[in-house]
Design a protein around this motif. Structure first.
Motif, mmCIF file in Angstrom:
data_model
loop_
_atom_site.group_PDB
_atom_site.id
_atom_site.type_symbol
_atom_site.label_atom_id
_atom_site.label_comp_id
_atom_site.label_asym_id
_atom_site.label_seq_id
_atom_site.Cartn_x
_atom_site.Cartn_y
_atom_site.Cartn_z
ATOM 1 N N TRP A 14 -36.187 -24.825 -5.024
ATOM 2 C CA TRP A 14 -36.225 -24.373 -3.631
ATOM 3 C C TRP A 14 -35.831 -25.480 -2.657
ATOM 4 N N ASN A 15 -36.015 -26.751 -3.017
ATOM 5 C CA ASN A 15 -35.419 -27.827 -2.214
ATOM 6 C C ASN A 15 -33.913 -27.644 -2.183
ATOM 7 N N LEU A 16 -33.334 -27.392 -3.356
ATOM 8 C CA LEU A 16 -31.885 -27.211 -3.474
ATOM 9 C C LEU A 16 -31.411 -26.016 -2.652
ATOM 10 N N GLU A 17 -32.204 -24.950 -2.649
ATOM 11 C CA GLU A 17 -31.838 -23.732 -1.931
ATOM 12 C C GLU A 17 -32.225 -23.781 -0.454
ATOM 13 N N ASN A 18 -32.819 -24.886 -0.004
ATOM 14 C CA ASN A 18 -33.202 -25.092 1.391
ATOM 15 C C ASN A 18 -34.214 -24.054 1.875
ATOM 16 N N ARG A 19 -35.198 -23.762 1.022
ATOM 17 C CA ARG A 19 -36.231 -22.797 1.353
ATOM 18 C C ARG A 19 -37.572 -23.492 1.554
ATOM 19 N N PHE A 20 -38.410 -22.916 2.424
ATOM 20 C CA PHE A 20 -39.771 -23.420 2.593
ATOM 21 C C PHE A 20 -40.550 -23.111 1.318
ATOM 22 N N THR A 21 -41.140 -24.133 0.709
ATOM 23 C CA THR A 21 -41.757 -23.966 -0.608
ATOM 24 C C THR A 21 -43.277 -23.915 -0.543
ATOM 25 N N GLY A 22 -43.913 -24.934 0.012
ATOM 26 C CA GLY A 22 -45.364 -24.930 0.130
ATOM 27 C C GLY A 22 -46.066 -24.786 -1.210
ATOM 28 N N TRP A 23 -46.928 -23.780 -1.340
ATOM 29 C CA TRP A 23 -47.718 -23.596 -2.552
ATOM 30 C C TRP A 23 -46.965 -22.804 -3.621
ATOM 31 N N GLY A 92 -46.446 -18.057 6.509
ATOM 32 C CA GLY A 92 -45.440 -17.016 6.568
ATOM 33 C C GLY A 92 -44.017 -17.508 6.436
ATOM 34 N N LEU A 93 -43.815 -18.829 6.487
ATOM 35 C CA LEU A 93 -42.463 -19.379 6.293
ATOM 36 C C LEU A 93 -42.096 -19.489 4.814
ATOM 37 N N THR A 94 -43.085 -19.383 3.933
ATOM 38 C CA THR A 94 -42.852 -19.563 2.501
ATOM 39 C C THR A 94 -41.734 -18.648 2.014
ATOM 40 N N GLY A 95 -40.771 -19.245 1.334
ATOM 41 C CA GLY A 95 -39.666 -18.489 0.763
ATOM 42 C C GLY A 95 -38.475 -18.312 1.682
ATOM 43 N N LEU A 96 -38.652 -18.583 2.977
ATOM 44 C CA LEU A 96 -37.557 -18.369 3.923
ATOM 45 C C LEU A 96 -36.549 -19.505 3.880
ATOM 46 N N ASP A 97 -35.288 -19.164 4.127
ATOM 47 C CA ASP A 97 -34.228 -20.159 4.249
ATOM 48 C C ASP A 97 -34.441 -20.930 5.561
ATOM 49 N N LYS A 98 -34.417 -22.241 5.484
ATOM 50 C CA LYS A 98 -34.732 -23.056 6.664
ATOM 51 C C LYS A 98 -33.698 -22.883 7.775
ATOM 52 N N LYS A 99 -32.431 -22.802 7.410
ATOM 53 C CA LYS A 99 -31.380 -22.640 8.419
ATOM 54 C C LYS A 99 -31.484 -21.282 9.089
ATOM 55 N N ASP A 118 -50.546 -30.941 14.237
ATOM 56 C CA ASP A 118 -51.683 -30.022 14.192
ATOM 57 C C ASP A 118 -51.345 -28.574 14.544
ATOM 58 N N VAL A 119 -50.058 -28.200 14.526
ATOM 59 C CA VAL A 119 -49.668 -26.810 14.782
ATOM 60 C C VAL A 119 -49.166 -26.191 13.479
ATOM 61 N N PRO A 120 -49.929 -25.272 12.891
ATOM 62 C CA PRO A 120 -49.497 -24.665 11.629
ATOM 63 C C PRO A 120 -48.466 -23.566 11.858
ATOM 64 N N PRO A 121 -47.678 -23.233 10.842
ATOM 65 C CA PRO A 121 -46.781 -22.079 10.928
ATOM 66 C C PRO A 121 -47.590 -20.781 10.990
ATOM 67 N N PRO A 122 -46.944 -19.645 11.254
ATOM 68 C CA PRO A 122 -47.662 -18.358 11.207
ATOM 69 C C PRO A 122 -48.290 -18.162 9.832
ATOM 70 N N PRO A 123 -49.459 -17.527 9.763
ATOM 71 C CA PRO A 123 -50.113 -17.333 8.467
ATOM 72 C C PRO A 123 -49.335 -16.385 7.567
ATOM 73 N N MET A 124 -49.528 -16.560 6.270
ATOM 74 C CA MET A 124 -48.919 -15.651 5.308
ATOM 75 C C MET A 124 -49.595 -14.286 5.403
ATOM 76 N N GLU A 125 -48.791 -13.229 5.402
ATOM 77 C CA GLU A 125 -49.344 -11.887 5.485
ATOM 78 C C GLU A 125 -49.967 -11.488 4.151
ATOM 79 N N GLU A 126 -51.031 -10.711 4.226
ATOM 80 C CA GLU A 126 -51.683 -10.217 3.016
ATOM 81 C C GLU A 126 -50.701 -9.355 2.226
ATOM 82 N N GLY A 127 -50.665 -9.580 0.909
ATOM 83 C CA GLY A 127 -49.748 -8.826 0.066
ATOM 84 C C GLY A 127 -48.355 -9.407 -0.007
ATOM 85 N N SER A 128 -48.150 -10.577 0.574
ATOM 86 C CA SER A 128 -46.840 -11.231 0.499
ATOM 87 C C SER A 128 -46.423 -11.462 -0.951
ATOM 88 N N ALA A 129 -45.123 -11.402 -1.192
ATOM 89 C CA ALA A 129 -44.604 -11.670 -2.538
ATOM 90 C C ALA A 129 -44.913 -13.094 -2.975
#
Length: 237
Positions: A14-23, A92-99, A118-129
């Motif tokens: 996912w680094n290679l694909e320029n995606r937000f990876t996180g957990w 909620g950014l997990t999996g998204l293309d950064k560009k 100290d500003v987090p991204p939007p939370p992941m929605e319940e049931g997210s892939a």
């Protein structure tokens, strides 16, 4: 006095694909494996002989440590894995293309999500892939819905104080293979970096940061072992 080596995992898919990876559990690419092997070679050439290893519960960090220790002829070392060393949760950014995310929300907003303290991204929605709550490695763990760097630091520090720092005080030399933000959190703590400065500290992949620790586990010397890929280090406290 004890020594501590911090190693950010090598390039992931996912680094290679320029995606937000996180957990999310993205694995290493071939380049990432080569970076991990190079990290082990650098540590061995520096004469660093750790007696304990630590890593997260994420494959890219675990495999980075395995590969590095294999290169060092120290695969027999005791290694502990803990979720508190995981990467920052990108919500909620997990999996998204950064560009594409920057094009949708604006570069300024994405910069705040990525680089503010100290500003987090939007939370992941319940049931997210990308929801990891049913992954067996996290059984019984209250997985965050999102994290800022500040929140990442707050969950890294208890493990540092209770386990890693205790081993260092007992004379262990330690290698930690983890992630850009969990390692940035440790750098902030060790080097006493101010809140508005830490987000500018870059941790290069596969380039060990070797730290010599003095009384109170304060850094007395620190250097990246690959000088050609080194980034600026905070001043010693």
């Amino acid at each position: 006095m004890p020594k501590l080596a911090l190693v950010r995992h090598g390039q992931s898919q996912w680094n290679l694909e320029n995606r937000f990876t996180g957990w999310w559990d993205a694995d290493l690419t071939a380049k990432g494996e080569a970076e991990a092997k190079h990290a082990g070679s650098l540590l061995k050439d520096a004469g660093f002989a750790p007696t304990q290893g630590f890593t997260s519960l994420q494959t890219r960090a675990i495999r980075t440590l395995w590969i590095a220790l294999t290169e060092m002829d120290r695969v027999w070392l005791p290694v502990e894995k803990h979720w508190r060393l995981n990467e920052r949760h990108y919500g909620g950014l997990t999996g998204l293309d950064k560009k594409e995310t920057a094009e949708k929300h604006g570069e300024d907003q994405v910069h705040v999500w990525r680089r503010s303290y100290d500003v987090p991204p939007p939370p992941m929605e319940e049931g997210s892939a990308y929801d990891m709550s049913k992954d067996p490695r996290y059984h019984g763990i209250d997985i965050p819905a999102t994290e800022s760097l500040k929140l990442t630091l707050e969950r890294v520090l208890p493990y540092w104080h209770e386990t890693i720092a205790a081993r260092l005080r007992n004379g262990a030399d330690i290698v930690i293979a983890a992630h850009g933000n969990s390692l940035r959190a440790l750098v902030k703590h060790l080097f006493q970096v101010e809140d508005d400065k830490i987000t500018g500290v870059e941790i290069p992949t596969g380039n060990p940061l070797l730290i010599e620790l003095g009384d109170g586990l304060q850094p007395t010397a620190a250097r990246y072992l690959d000088g050609s890929r080194a980034t600026d280090l905070p001043a010693l406290p």
